[in-house]
Write a protein that holds these residues in place. Structure first.
Motif, PDB file in Angstrom:
ATOM      1  N   ILE A   1       0.795  -0.699  -0.344  1.00 42.16           N
ATOM      2  CA  ILE A   1       0.356   0.168  -0.313  1.00 42.16           C
ATOM      3  C   ILE A   1       0.911   1.362  -0.303  1.00 42.16           C
ATOM      4  CG2 ILE A   1      -1.928   1.058   1.319  1.00 42.16           C
ATOM      5  CD1 ILE A   1      -2.739  -1.655   0.228  1.00 42.16           C
ATOM      6  N   ASP A   2       0.526   2.420  -0.814  1.00 41.18           N
ATOM      7  CA  ASP A   2       1.516   3.654  -1.027  1.00 41.18           C
ATOM      8  C   ASP A   2       0.633   4.584  -0.871  1.00 41.18           C
ATOM      9  OD1 ASP A   2       4.145   2.000  -1.607  1.00 41.18           O
ATOM     10  OD2 ASP A   2       3.671   2.188  -3.227  1.00 41.18           O
TER      11      ASP A   2
ATOM     12  N   VAL B   1      12.419  -6.641   4.867  1.00 43.04           N
ATOM     13  CA  VAL B   1      12.963  -5.496   6.611  1.00 43.04           C
ATOM     14  C   VAL B   1      12.646  -4.039   6.187  1.00 43.04           C
ATOM     15  CG1 VAL B   1      13.864  -7.669   7.008  1.00 43.04           C
ATOM     16  CG2 VAL B   1      15.156  -6.399   5.117  1.00 43.04           C
ATOM     17  N   ALA B   2      12.841  -3.660   4.598  1.00 45.56           N
ATOM     18  CA  ALA B   2      13.104  -2.729   3.735  1.00 45.56           C
ATOM     19  C   ALA B   2      11.707  -1.879   2.974  1.00 45.56           C
ATOM     20  CB  ALA B   2      14.327  -1.897   3.976  1.00 45.56           C
ATOM     21  N   ASP B   3      11.439  -0.798   2.460  1.00 50.87           N
ATOM     22  CA  ASP B   3      11.143  -0.023   1.258  1.00 50.87           C
ATOM     23  C   ASP B   3      11.680   1.311   1.283  1.00 50.87           C
ATOM     24  OD1 ASP B   3       9.429   0.432   2.597  1.00 50.87           O
ATOM     25  OD2 ASP B   3       7.351  -0.036   1.490  1.00 50.87           O
TER      26      ASP B   3
END
Length: 152
Positions: A12-13, A127-129
């Protein structure tokens, strides 16, 4: 939780696009592009609002469908409409200057859902985006061009 809520599998952005209140030129083109993305199965609209910040800093938020005379957006927004809470709107309003209007779009990246589900089934954990904004890419390209011109 609704069946649709269980169906969310992609990331979701959200985007906030600021427009100067007195010079914005809305033609419907933005809604047409969002509609194309939905119809292509690229995104699913979760919520869409307009945030207006008056010159004195007063903030009002409206569902984008209130501004959409063609009702295009109303048919695109899932049952999550009003996903953004008052606290969210307050935080979003901090991103815009007084005397501006911003469109806020919250969407699921449907195109990424099969990849995300496969990664979860394999035991993967995000773990990251992040995101590299187009303005940063354009600035980097321009800086590289300037360096090349100076060296030539």
């Amino acid at each position: 939780m609704t069946d649709e809520a269980h169906d969310i599998a992609g990331p979701i952005d959200f985007v906030i696009i600021r427009f100067p209140a007195k010079t914005a030129a809305f033609t419907g083109e933005i809604l047409e592009e969002v509609s194309r993305l939905v119809e292509a199965g690229t995104i699913r609209v979760i919520d869409a609002i307009v945030v207006v910040k008056d010159d004195d800093g007063t903030v009002d938020a409206f569902e984008l469908s209130e501004y959409d005379e063609s009702n295009t957006l109303e048919s695109l927004v899932g049952e999550f409409a009003e996903f953004l809470a008052a606290d969210d709107v307050a935080h979003l309003a901090e991103a815009i200057d007084p005397g501006t209007v911003a469109g806020v779009l919250v969407y699921e990246n449907v195109w990424a859902a099969p990849f995300a589900m496969a990664a979860r089934r394999a035991g993967g954990e995000l773990v990251a985006d992040g995101r590299i904004h187009t303005q940063a890419i354009a600035a980097a390209i321009e800086a590289e061009r300037e360096l090349e011109e100076q060296g030539a």
